[in-house]
Design a protein around this motif. Structure first.
Motif, PDB file in Angstrom:
ATOM      1  N   ASN A 183      52.174  34.564  42.152  1.00  0.00           N
ATOM      2  CA  ASN A 183      51.909  33.120  42.132  1.00  0.00           C
ATOM      3  C   ASN A 183      52.031  32.548  40.717  1.00  0.00           C
ATOM      4  O   ASN A 183      51.332  31.600  40.352  1.00  0.00           O
ATOM      5  N   ALA A 184      52.948  33.121  39.953  1.00  0.00           N
ATOM      6  CA  ALA A 184      53.087  32.759  38.535  1.00  0.00           C
ATOM      7  C   ALA A 184      53.382  31.275  38.326  1.00  0.00           C
ATOM      8  O   ALA A 184      52.948  30.680  37.331  1.00  0.00           O
ATOM      9  N   GLU A 188      48.041  30.000  35.380  1.00  0.00           N
ATOM     10  CA  GLU A 188      48.213  30.290  33.963  1.00  0.00           C
ATOM     11  C   GLU A 188      48.462  31.795  33.793  1.00  0.00           C
ATOM     12  O   GLU A 188      48.407  32.561  34.750  1.00  0.00           O
ATOM     13  N   LYS A 189      48.709  32.217  32.572  1.00  0.00           N
ATOM     14  CA  LYS A 189      48.892  33.641  32.301  1.00  0.00           C
ATOM     15  C   LYS A 189      47.603  34.407  32.619  1.00  0.00           C
ATOM     16  O   LYS A 189      46.494  33.901  32.420  1.00  0.00           O
ATOM     17  N   PHE A 190      47.755  35.620  33.087  1.00  0.00           N
ATOM     18  CA  PHE A 190      46.622  36.431  33.540  1.00  0.00           C
ATOM     19  C   PHE A 190      45.529  36.551  32.476  1.00  0.00           C
ATOM     20  O   PHE A 190      44.333  36.444  32.772  1.00  0.00           O
ATOM     21  N   ASP A 191      45.923  36.765  31.232  1.00  0.00           N
ATOM     22  CA  ASP A 191      44.956  37.017  30.161  1.00  0.00           C
ATOM     23  C   ASP A 191      44.185  35.771  29.732  1.00  0.00           C
ATOM     24  O   ASP A 191      43.287  35.860  28.892  1.00  0.00           O
ATOM     25  N   LYS A 192      44.517  34.624  30.293  1.00  0.00           N
ATOM     26  CA  LYS A 192      43.799  33.394  29.958  1.00  0.00           C
ATOM     27  C   LYS A 192      42.561  33.182  30.837  1.00  0.00           C
ATOM     28  O   LYS A 192      41.835  32.207  30.660  1.00  0.00           O
ATOM     29  N   TYR A 193      42.334  34.107  31.777  1.00  0.00           N
ATOM     30  CA  TYR A 193      41.231  33.957  32.728  1.00  0.00           C
ATOM     31  C   TYR A 193      40.140  34.994  32.495  1.00  0.00           C
ATOM     32  O   TYR A 193      40.392  36.101  31.999  1.00  0.00           O
ATOM     33  N   ILE A 194      38.929  34.627  32.896  1.00  0.00           N
ATOM     34  CA  ILE A 194      37.844  35.599  33.069  1.00  0.00           C
ATOM     35  C   ILE A 194      37.630  35.749  34.577  1.00  0.00           C
ATOM     36  O   ILE A 194      37.924  34.826  35.354  1.00  0.00           O
ATOM     37  N   ASN A 195      37.121  36.904  34.990  1.00  0.00           N
ATOM     38  CA  ASN A 195      37.019  37.204  36.421  1.00  0.00           C
ATOM     39  C   ASN A 195      35.601  37.625  36.788  1.00  0.00           C
ATOM     40  O   ASN A 195      35.109  38.656  36.322  1.00  0.00           O
ATOM     41  N   GLN A 196      34.951  36.819  37.603  1.00  0.00           N
ATOM     42  CA  GLN A 196      33.614  37.135  38.096  1.00  0.00           C
ATOM     43  C   GLN A 196      33.738  37.745  39.490  1.00  0.00           C
ATOM     44  O   GLN A 196      34.362  37.156  40.369  1.00  0.00           O
ATOM     45  N   SER A 240      40.045  31.385  43.425  1.00  0.00           N
ATOM     46  CA  SER A 240      39.264  32.434  44.087  1.00  0.00           C
ATOM     47  C   SER A 240      40.161  33.195  45.046  1.00  0.00           C
ATOM     48  O   SER A 240      41.164  32.664  45.544  1.00  0.00           O
ATOM     49  N   LEU A 241      39.800  34.426  45.311  1.00  0.00           N
ATOM     50  CA  LEU A 241      40.530  35.258  46.262  1.00  0.00           C
ATOM     51  C   LEU A 241      39.673  36.451  46.635  1.00  0.00           C
ATOM     52  O   LEU A 241      38.609  36.680  46.041  1.00  0.00           O
ATOM     53  N   LYS A 242      40.139  37.210  47.603  1.00  0.00           N
ATOM     54  CA  LYS A 242      39.483  38.455  47.987  1.00  0.00           C
ATOM     55  C   LYS A 242      40.462  39.605  47.823  1.00  0.00           C
ATOM     56  O   LYS A 242      41.649  39.467  48.119  1.00  0.00           O
ATOM     57  N   ILE A 243      39.933  40.717  47.353  1.00  0.00           N
ATOM     58  CA  ILE A 243      40.724  41.944  47.266  1.00  0.00           C
ATOM     59  C   ILE A 243      40.065  42.993  48.150  1.00  0.00           C
ATOM     60  O   ILE A 243      38.855  43.227  48.050  1.00  0.00           O
ATOM     61  N   ASN A 244      40.857  43.589  49.018  1.00  0.00           N
ATOM     62  CA  ASN A 244      40.367  44.625  49.923  1.00  0.00           C
ATOM     63  C   ASN A 244      40.877  45.973  49.419  1.00  0.00           C
ATOM     64  O   ASN A 244      42.077  46.252  49.481  1.00  0.00           O
ATOM     65  N   LEU A 245      39.961  46.792  48.914  1.00  0.00           N
ATOM     66  CA  LEU A 245      40.364  48.083  48.356  1.00  0.00           C
ATOM     67  C   LEU A 245      40.634  49.119  49.441  1.00  0.00           C
ATOM     68  O   LEU A 245      41.273  50.141  49.166  1.00  0.00           O
ATOM     69  N   THR A 246      40.154  48.867  50.629  1.00  0.00           N
ATOM     70  CA  THR A 246      40.454  49.772  51.743  1.00  0.00           C
ATOM     71  C   THR A 246      41.882  49.550  52.228  1.00  0.00           C
ATOM     72  O   THR A 246      42.610  50.505  52.530  1.00  0.00           O
ATOM     73  N   LYS A 247      42.289  48.284  52.269  1.00  0.00           N
ATOM     74  CA  LYS A 247      43.648  47.937  52.699  1.00  0.00           C
ATOM     75  C   LYS A 247      44.617  47.828  51.522  1.00  0.00           C
ATOM     76  O   LYS A 247      45.822  47.680  51.721  1.00  0.00           O
ATOM     77  N   HIS A 248      44.073  47.831  50.311  1.00  0.00           N
ATOM     78  CA  HIS A 248      44.884  47.766  49.086  1.00  0.00           C
ATOM     79  C   HIS A 248      45.701  46.473  49.002  1.00  0.00           C
ATOM     80  O   HIS A 248      46.884  46.492  48.652  1.00  0.00           O
ATOM     81  N   ASN A 249      45.060  45.347  49.318  1.00  0.00           N
ATOM     82  CA  ASN A 249      45.774  44.077  49.247  1.00  0.00           C
ATOM     83  C   ASN A 249      44.839  42.944  48.840  1.00  0.00           C
ATOM     84  O   ASN A 249      43.629  43.140  48.704  1.00  0.00           O
ATOM     85  N   TYR A 250      45.415  41.763  48.634  1.00  0.00           N
ATOM     86  CA  TYR A 250      44.606  40.582  48.348  1.00  0.00           C
ATOM     87  C   TYR A 250      44.860  39.530  49.421  1.00  0.00           C
ATOM     88  O   TYR A 250      45.885  39.547  50.119  1.00  0.00           O
ATOM     89  N   SER A 251      43.914  38.589  49.550  1.00  0.00           N
ATOM     90  CA  SER A 251      44.038  37.538  50.559  1.00  0.00           C
ATOM     91  C   SER A 251      43.197  36.339  50.139  1.00  0.00           C
ATOM     92  O   SER A 251      42.451  36.388  49.156  1.00  0.00           O
ATOM     93  N   ASP A 252      43.322  35.269  50.916  1.00  0.00           N
ATOM     94  CA  ASP A 252      42.480  34.072  50.769  1.00  0.00           C
ATOM     95  C   ASP A 252      42.542  33.469  49.365  1.00  0.00           C
ATOM     96  O   ASP A 252      41.528  33.005  48.834  1.00  0.00           O
ATOM     97  N   LEU A 253      43.729  33.464  48.771  1.00  0.00           N
ATOM     98  CA  LEU A 253      43.874  32.835  47.459  1.00  0.00           C
ATOM     99  C   LEU A 253      43.648  31.333  47.589  1.00  0.00           C
ATOM    100  O   LEU A 253      44.272  30.670  48.420  1.00  0.00           O
ATOM    101  N   ASN A 254      42.759  30.817  46.764  1.00  0.00           N
ATOM    102  CA  ASN A 254      42.485  29.386  46.761  1.00  0.00           C
ATOM    103  C   ASN A 254      42.543  28.866  45.330  1.00  0.00           C
ATOM    104  O   ASN A 254      41.870  29.391  44.440  1.00  0.00           O
ATOM    105  N   ILE A 255      43.373  27.852  45.126  1.00  0.00           N
ATOM    106  CA  ILE A 255      43.480  27.203  43.820  1.00  0.00           C
ATOM    107  C   ILE A 255      42.819  25.841  43.939  1.00  0.00           C
ATOM    108  O   ILE A 255      43.211  25.026  44.773  1.00  0.00           O
TER     109      ILE A 255
END
Length: 259
Positions: A183-184, A188-196, A240-255
């Protein structure tokens, strides 16, 4: 002669008391210390100290141009493994019944409001630590249904708090970077964000991570580590988004601000 004897007895008693007091003082040792420093308007700080005699001191300092405030809360607790328990009295500041030591923070659980403080000294034998040397834009919060319902809506009753190991942290970072790459044009660039992040086991027994990512704030560089940010807009500086480590994917991206 009698006066000399009385004075001698009094002096001996005072000397014994002094020695006992010195002995007790020498035995008391600070085992854990944690401090948050804030600079919203003036200068403020929270400090939690836990001692070898099972006592604790929690200190709040709040200073600005027209106001100075100092509060101290004192009581007793005990530690077991990676957790500090406040017994019957609960933690005097926010009513928590326990505090979990994890990833160089102590997080107070079951209270009237969330509280998380960064550890500066730890002599306890705690093992629950991840290596964040390559992941210093991440911070994690323990899942508590009553505080995190707005993120998970009506599913909070089916979720359980969970942890990550080092391998899972690496995978989380890889999947999140893929999301940013996919979703580039929107972000913004990845390193410009903090992640909670909040880690849970969902109703399907899958390990899932809710991530809220925000553009870095040069004025409050560390505050994002202490409490969840509440932002209603912000465009691509609030995603915001969700990452599922069991399925190894991401979903529900919201900007924020996007349809």
């Amino acid at each position: 002669m009698r006066i000399q004897i009385i004075l001698s007895i009094i002096f001996s008693g005072l000397l014994i008391q002094c020695k006992e007091s010195t002995k007790k003082s020498a035995q008391k040792k600070e085992l854990l210390s944690a401090t948050n420093n804030y600079n919203f308007v003036g200068d403020a700080s929270f400090k939690f100290q836990y001692f070898s005699d099972s006592s604790y001191v929690f200190t709040i300092i709040d200073n600005d141009a027209n106001h100075e405030k100092l509060e101290k809360f004192n009581d007793f607790c005990y530690s077991k493994n990676d957790t500090v328990y406040f017994s019957q009295t609960r933690f005097r500041y926010n009513g928590s019944d326990k505090a979990v030591i994890k990833n160089n923070f102590i997080e107070f659980i079951g209270g009237d409001f969330p509280l998380k403080i960064e550890i500066t000294k730890n002599l306890l034998q705690t093992k629950n630590n991840l290596d964040f040397q390559n992941y210093n834009n991440y911070t994690f919060f323990i899942f508590e249904p009553k505080f995190h319902e707005r993120y998970f809506h009506d599913k909070t009753k089916t979720l359980k708090p969970a942890d990550l190991n080092q391998k899972e942290l690496t995978e989380l970072d890889q999947i999140l970077r893929k999301c940013f790459s996919d979703n580039a044009s929107k972000l913004e660039k990845f390193d410009k964000y903090i992640n909670q992040c909040i880690i849970v086991i969902n109703e399907k027994q899958e390990k899932e991570i809710l991530i809220n990512s925000y553009c870095k704030d040069s004025f409050h560089k560390n505050d994002y580590k202490y409490s969840l940010i509440d932002m209603s807009d912000g465009g691509n500086c609030n995603i915001s988004l969700k990452i599922n480590l069991t399925k190894h994917n991401y979903s529900d991206l919201n900007i924020s601000g996007s349809a």
